[in-house]
Motif scaffolding. Structure first.
Motif, PDB file in Angstrom:
ATOM      1  N   PHE A  84     -39.522   1.240 -36.018  1.00 43.01           N
ATOM      2  CA  PHE A  84     -39.554   2.288 -35.181  1.00 43.01           C
ATOM      3  C   PHE A  84     -40.617   3.262 -36.211  1.00 43.01           C
ATOM      4  O   PHE A  84     -41.606   3.576 -35.932  1.00 43.01           O
ATOM      5  CB  PHE A  84     -38.294   3.524 -35.009  1.00 43.01           C
ATOM      6  CG  PHE A  84     -38.682   4.728 -34.435  1.00 43.01           C
ATOM      7  CD1 PHE A  84     -39.335   4.847 -32.903  1.00 43.01           C
ATOM      8  CD2 PHE A  84     -38.809   6.680 -35.506  1.00 43.01           C
ATOM      9  CE1 PHE A  84     -39.831   5.958 -32.559  1.00 43.01           C
ATOM     10  CE2 PHE A  84     -39.102   7.133 -34.002  1.00 43.01           C
ATOM     11  CZ  PHE A  84     -39.743   7.450 -33.467  1.00 43.01           C
ATOM     12  N   ALA A  85     -40.388   3.094 -37.433  1.00 46.01           N
ATOM     13  CA  ALA A  85     -41.727   3.635 -38.997  1.00 46.01           C
ATOM     14  C   ALA A  85     -43.189   3.333 -38.387  1.00 46.01           C
ATOM     15  O   ALA A  85     -43.636   3.606 -38.324  1.00 46.01           O
ATOM     16  CB  ALA A  85     -41.042   2.961 -39.406  1.00 46.01           C
ATOM     17  N   ALA A 136     -37.543  10.485 -24.171  1.00 43.89           N
ATOM     18  CA  ALA A 136     -35.870  10.430 -24.422  1.00 43.89           C
ATOM     19  C   ALA A 136     -35.857   9.322 -24.832  1.00 43.89           C
ATOM     20  O   ALA A 136     -36.407   8.405 -24.727  1.00 43.89           O
ATOM     21  CB  ALA A 136     -35.555  10.776 -22.941  1.00 43.89           C
ATOM     22  N   MET A 137     -34.385   9.459 -26.152  1.00 38.80           N
ATOM     23  CA  MET A 137     -33.936   7.794 -26.513  1.00 38.80           C
ATOM     24  C   MET A 137     -32.712   7.494 -26.330  1.00 38.80           C
ATOM     25  O   MET A 137     -31.622   9.376 -25.768  1.00 38.80           O
ATOM     26  CB  MET A 137     -34.106   8.148 -27.928  1.00 38.80           C
ATOM     27  CG  MET A 137     -35.393   8.285 -28.075  1.00 38.80           C
ATOM     28  SD  MET A 137     -35.975   8.255 -30.038  1.00 38.80           S
ATOM     29  CE  MET A 137     -34.623   7.160 -30.751  1.00 38.80           C
ATOM     30  N   GLU A 138     -32.101   6.791 -25.508  1.00 35.83           N
ATOM     31  CA  GLU A 138     -30.538   7.147 -24.792  1.00 35.83           C
ATOM     32  C   GLU A 138     -29.818   7.035 -26.260  1.00 35.83           C
ATOM     33  O   GLU A 138     -29.963   6.518 -26.989  1.00 35.83           O
ATOM     34  CB  GLU A 138     -29.991   6.552 -23.629  1.00 35.83           C
ATOM     35  CG  GLU A 138     -31.242   6.327 -22.776  1.00 35.83           C
ATOM     36  CD  GLU A 138     -30.670   7.674 -22.212  1.00 35.83           C
ATOM     37  OE1 GLU A 138     -29.176   7.693 -21.822  1.00 35.83           O
ATOM     38  OE2 GLU A 138     -31.391   7.514 -21.450  1.00 35.83           O
ATOM     39  N   LYS A 139     -28.725   7.770 -26.167  1.00 40.00           N
ATOM     40  CA  LYS A 139     -27.355   7.083 -27.180  1.00 40.00           C
ATOM     41  C   LYS A 139     -27.361   6.368 -27.532  1.00 40.00           C
ATOM     42  O   LYS A 139     -26.809   5.888 -26.161  1.00 40.00           O
ATOM     43  CB  LYS A 139     -26.490   8.316 -27.350  1.00 40.00           C
ATOM     44  CG  LYS A 139     -25.484   8.729 -28.096  1.00 40.00           C
ATOM     45  CD  LYS A 139     -24.360   9.656 -27.585  1.00 40.00           C
ATOM     46  CE  LYS A 139     -23.466   9.943 -28.686  1.00 40.00           C
ATOM     47  NZ  LYS A 139     -22.280  10.286 -28.379  1.00 40.00           N
ATOM     48  N   ASP A 140     -27.125   5.757 -28.158  1.00 38.48           N
ATOM     49  CA  ASP A 140     -26.641   3.978 -29.378  1.00 38.48           C
ATOM     50  C   ASP A 140     -27.363   3.405 -28.162  1.00 38.48           C
ATOM     51  O   ASP A 140     -26.490   2.246 -27.574  1.00 38.48           O
ATOM     52  CB  ASP A 140     -25.360   4.426 -28.817  1.00 38.48           C
ATOM     53  CG  ASP A 140     -24.039   5.058 -28.894  1.00 38.48           C
ATOM     54  OD1 ASP A 140     -24.991   5.955 -30.130  1.00 38.48           O
ATOM     55  OD2 ASP A 140     -23.630   6.169 -28.513  1.00 38.48           O
ATOM     56  N   TYR A 160     -36.076  -1.029 -26.597  1.00 42.86           N
ATOM     57  CA  TYR A 160     -37.914  -0.952 -26.578  1.00 42.86           C
ATOM     58  C   TYR A 160     -37.917  -1.199 -25.280  1.00 42.86           C
ATOM     59  O   TYR A 160     -39.006  -1.159 -24.825  1.00 42.86           O
ATOM     60  CB  TYR A 160     -38.686  -1.791 -27.431  1.00 42.86           C
ATOM     61  CG  TYR A 160     -38.678  -0.484 -28.780  1.00 42.86           C
ATOM     62  CD1 TYR A 160     -39.876   0.284 -28.562  1.00 42.86           C
ATOM     63  CD2 TYR A 160     -37.559  -1.124 -29.308  1.00 42.86           C
ATOM     64  CE1 TYR A 160     -39.877   0.320 -30.249  1.00 42.86           C
ATOM     65  CE2 TYR A 160     -37.688  -0.481 -30.802  1.00 42.86           C
ATOM     66  CZ  TYR A 160     -38.583   0.369 -31.201  1.00 42.86           C
ATOM     67  OH  TYR A 160     -38.392   1.190 -32.285  1.00 42.86           O
ATOM     68  N   ASN A 161     -36.966  -1.159 -24.167  1.00 35.60           N
ATOM     69  CA  ASN A 161     -37.363  -2.829 -23.080  1.00 35.60           C
ATOM     70  C   ASN A 161     -37.081  -1.359 -21.833  1.00 35.60           C
ATOM     71  O   ASN A 161     -38.016  -1.812 -20.426  1.00 35.60           O
ATOM     72  CB  ASN A 161     -36.234  -3.892 -22.424  1.00 35.60           C
ATOM     73  CG  ASN A 161     -37.018  -4.595 -24.320  1.00 35.60           C
ATOM     74  OD1 ASN A 161     -37.663  -4.750 -24.519  1.00 35.60           O
ATOM     75  ND2 ASN A 161     -35.750  -5.268 -24.447  1.00 35.60           N
ATOM     76  N   PHE A 218     -40.267   2.880 -25.478  1.00 29.12           N
ATOM     77  CA  PHE A 218     -41.349   2.049 -24.566  1.00 29.12           C
ATOM     78  C   PHE A 218     -42.495   2.733 -24.668  1.00 29.12           C
ATOM     79  O   PHE A 218     -43.223   1.820 -24.988  1.00 29.12           O
ATOM     80  CB  PHE A 218     -40.639   1.923 -23.317  1.00 29.12           C
ATOM     81  CG  PHE A 218     -40.832   1.587 -22.081  1.00 29.12           C
ATOM     82  CD1 PHE A 218     -41.868  -0.148 -21.997  1.00 29.12           C
ATOM     83  CD2 PHE A 218     -42.290   1.651 -21.412  1.00 29.12           C
ATOM     84  CE1 PHE A 218     -42.339  -0.859 -21.307  1.00 29.12           C
ATOM     85  CE2 PHE A 218     -43.644   1.076 -20.194  1.00 29.12           C
ATOM     86  CZ  PHE A 218     -42.934  -0.039 -20.670  1.00 29.12           C
ATOM     87  N   VAL A 219     -43.038   3.944 -24.110  1.00 27.07           N
ATOM     88  CA  VAL A 219     -44.291   4.340 -24.433  1.00 27.07           C
ATOM     89  C   VAL A 219     -44.519   3.882 -25.754  1.00 27.07           C
ATOM     90  O   VAL A 219     -46.069   4.075 -25.760  1.00 27.07           O
ATOM     91  CB  VAL A 219     -44.290   5.728 -23.451  1.00 27.07           C
ATOM     92  CG1 VAL A 219     -43.945   5.116 -22.333  1.00 27.07           C
ATOM     93  CG2 VAL A 219     -43.382   6.462 -24.658  1.00 27.07           C
TER      94      VAL A 219
END
Length: 730
Positions: A95-96, A411-415, A419-420, A462-463
């Motif tokens: 991610f970094a 948004a980021m889904e928990k757990d 990236y797809n 993803f974006v």
């Protein structure tokens, strides 16, 4: 590697060393908050060895301020000692890197931006190989080379060791003593192929030693599958302090292949960069961006929006000072074809996971849409500017096309840190229903004051990765994909709230019908299809499709008397309606209205199959206007009654006197004539049966068939809707 999170409040004592040299906001309680996102290298960390520091976006945290919904940001500052599991640790490293790459792409595409803080150490190469990359660029390139060139490295290793165990019998016999056993010589010390210094192997040893250092120092995952004795410990430290640069210069000219030269340059860049930092304790590098929400807006706009240059003036940078984040044109919501387009308005929101919208943002979004409606009207009303491609207001019904209006949130889904996931998902607007619909009258979907607003989440991972890769084909593919998805999703929203009834008139003139029933139909009907003879009625039915109130059912029954209606229509499909009659085809056509003076002239017209009207600069002549050229039908009246003809399409011609004489016309008195070629006489069908009042025809000719001086033009092209008012039954 050190990890910090944007806008998180840290105890100043906890991060003082990590943030040395970076401006941070400290409050009276001794808490530090960072308004940056990006990367910097701090040479004073790790006892002067230096370390990379990443400041990650706040979207990594939920509303409770937890990373991965369980860690306080304080607990993950020091990646080498924190209690992250392997999956979480790998995610943060990856991610970094994506955040760094996204910021790097942003600063290259927006060179004049004042929110990017950028400093790189440039002296990391020589001559033509001088580079201007950060340490992180070099680390990533070294790791990527290992991934991309496994087959090359295997090939080199195979060649390096080939023949090393083959015995040189000539040298063995000449230089070694033999023992005779069972009448056969046995050589205790055979001579193998003599090994020489191999510079390919030395370069690979240096390269894999660097990879090992990267893995141990910065935590990046690296696969080292070779069995070389690596340079480690104090010896590698000496390489970092200058010995690496010296040794690489000594062996530089031993390489000729492109790949080995590329590898040499990567290794040299690493040591030269580290040497530069080591010899100057104050030298820093960084790539930071302030107000990351601006970067997120730019990312979403590039991935879904149209360029400001491709949109009408003032639509995006509006006159009241408001700036629309995202605006693009795309096929509308009601029709099946791709020709009828409308404007899509988007506003990106960069919050923590689960963050809510404020009332100010919501009402600003409605204002964007109202402004665009008014600007579109202004362009159509201004005779000094070209008409835009899109017309929001419908001339037939005086209704307004629907403008899709939406928020798009990171948004980021928990757990599920994937990236797809490419899709957008519908979510609530501040606890209210989604979509939110503002109206004065619930059944007037096509009223300019009816506004539809939705909110969608997009996968931030993803974006970010799509933008950071900066591959135009991939971005264009997702732009097409997500625009189509927005259209589908908003259609679903509409069908949950409204029932739609396409309908075609059975001979009524739409202009007259709309005038007569304006109060009943205002804002409820629109013509979204290319076939302007089809209207669409929309009724608000939140309790289920076609679950009509008594008032709504009464309106539909009234319309059935004059219209064929599709009761099972789904948005995006072709309406299932009977084919139009010839009168329905004619609704939007022009009719050339003229007269004949005698039976002889009528016979001439029928025989020649064309009708001529004087033209030119003389008074009382017909101009070659767009309506004249568009005429599809000819109606002639005279003492023997009214005759109706279909004209050949695009067949009007300009003839001079000689052309008329050649056609058999005696003594033409005018310089030019317009000649209309007849396809056939209309003797059957609804138009043939239509009876006209000759006095009304004369009045129509008197109204439209004279020039400014009052001279008779001889003919006039009028819309069929005007001619229909001359029927006997009106």
């Amino acid at each position: 590697m050190k990890i910090l999170v944007e806008e998180c409040q840290y105890d100043a004592a906890l991060v003082r060393d990590v943030l040395q040299g970076v401006d941070a906001l400290q409050n009276v309680e001794g808490l530090v908050s960072l308004s940056y996102v990006g990367y910097f290298y701090n040479p004073k960390l790790n006892g002067g060895k230096g370390d990379t520091v990443f400041i990650l976006p706040k979207v990594l945290m939920n509303e409770e301020g937890k990373v991965f919904s369980k860690y306080a940001p304080d607990d993950i500052i020091h990646m080498d000692t924190c209690k992250l599991n392997d999956q979480e640790r790998r995610f943060l490293y990856e991610f970094a890197v994506w955040i760094y790459r996204a910021v790097d792409v942003y600063q290259r595409l927006h060179k004049d931006s004042d929110i990017v803080y950028h400093r790189k150490i440039s002296q990391v190469g020589r001559g033509l190989k001088k580079r201007a990359n950060t340490l992180l660029d070099i680390l990533l390139s070294l790791i990527q080379f290992n991934k991309d060139n496994q087959s090359l490295i295997t090939f080199i290793l195979k060649n390096l060791h080939s023949g090393f165990n083959k015995i040189n019998w000539t040298r063995t016999i000449n230089h070694s003593a033999a023992i005779i056993q069972n009448d056969e010589p046995v050589y205790i010390n055979p001579v193998n192929k003599r090994r020489q210094v191999n510079f390919d192997e030395e370069l690979l040893v240096i390269y894999y030693s660097i990879l090992n250092y990267i893995s141990q120092t910065y935590g990046f995952h690296v696969d080292i599958t070779v069995g070389f004795p690596l340079i480690t410990g104090s010896k590698f430290e000496s390489y970092l302090k200058g010995r690496g640069v010296v040794r690489l210069r000594q062996i530089k000219y031993k390489y000729f292949s492109d790949k080995m030269l590329e590898l040499w340059n990567l290794c040299y860049a690493f040591f030269a960069h580290r040497t530069e930092i080591t010899t100057s304790a104050e030298l820093k590098e960084y790539l930071l961006v302030k107000n990351f929400y601006v970067v997120f807006e730019a990312i979403i706009d590039e991935l879904i929006g149209d360029s400001k240059d491709d949109l009408p003036k003032d639509f995006k940078d509006q006159k009241d000072g408001k700036l629309v984040d995202h605006l693009y044109t795309y096929p509308g919501l009601l029709e099946a074809d791709e020709e009828q387009r409308t404007y899509y308005i988007g506003d990106s929101k960069y919050y923590k996971i689960g963050g809510s919208l404020g009332d100010t943002s919501i009402y600003k979004q409605y204002t964007y849409a109202r402004n665009i409606v008014q600007y579109n009207i202004d362009l159509w009303m201004d005779e000094n500017t070209p008409d835009p491609e899109i017309k929001l207001r419908d001339d037939v019904t005086e209704g307004y096309n629907i403008i899709p209006n939406f928020f798009i949130s990171a948004a980021m889904e928990k757990d599920d840190y994937s990236y797809n996931h490419r899709e957008i998902t519908l979510t609530k607007i501040t606890g209210k229903r989604n979509p939110e619909i503002k109206f004065q009258f619930k059944d007037r979907l096509f009223d300019r004051d009816t506004m539809l607003l939705s909110r969608y989440n997009v996968n931030f991972l993803f974006v970010i990765s799509l933008y950071a890769r900066n591959k135009q084909a991939e971005k264009a593919e997702w732009k097409d994909e997500v625009r189509a998805q927005f259209r589908r999703e908003i259609r679903k929203v509409l069908e949950d709230e409204y029932s739609f009834y396409p309908m075609r008139s059975r001979g009524v003139v739409l202009d007259d019908y709309m005038t007569q029933h304006f109060r009943q139909l205002n804002g409820k009907v629109f013509t979204p299809f290319q076939d302007k003879g089809i209207l669409t009625l929309a009724l608000h039915t939140p309790n289920g499709r076609h679950t009509l109130s008594a008032e709504q059912a009464s309106l539909v029954n009234m319309l059935r008397a004059d219209f064929d209606i599709d009761d099972n229509y789904n948005l995006g499909n072709e309406p299932q309606l009977p084919p139009p009659t010839d009168l329905q085809f004619m609704v939007d056509d022009y009719v050339l209205l003229g007269y004949y003076r005698s039976e002889e002239q009528l016979k001439w017209i029928l025989n020649k199959k064309h009708y001529n009207v004087r033209s030119g600069k003389d008074g009382g002549s017909l101009d070659l206007s767009s309506s004249v050229c568009a005429a599809r039908f000819l109606l002639l009246y005279g003492k023997d009654g009214i005759y109706k003809f279909a004209l050949k399409p695009n067949s009007v011609r300009v003839w001079d006197k000689q052309d008329m004489i050649n056609d058999g016309y005696k003594n033409p008195r005018h310089d030019f004539y317009l000649v209309f070629f007849i396809e056939k006489q209309i003797v059957e069908g609804d138009f043939a049966k239509m009876s006209f009042d000759e006095n009304k025809i004369k009045n129509l000719l008197n109204q439209y068939g004279k020039d400014n001086a009052g001279h008779d033009k001889g003919a006039v092209a009028v819309p069929f809707s005007e001619l229909a008012r001359c029927k006997n039954d009106l």
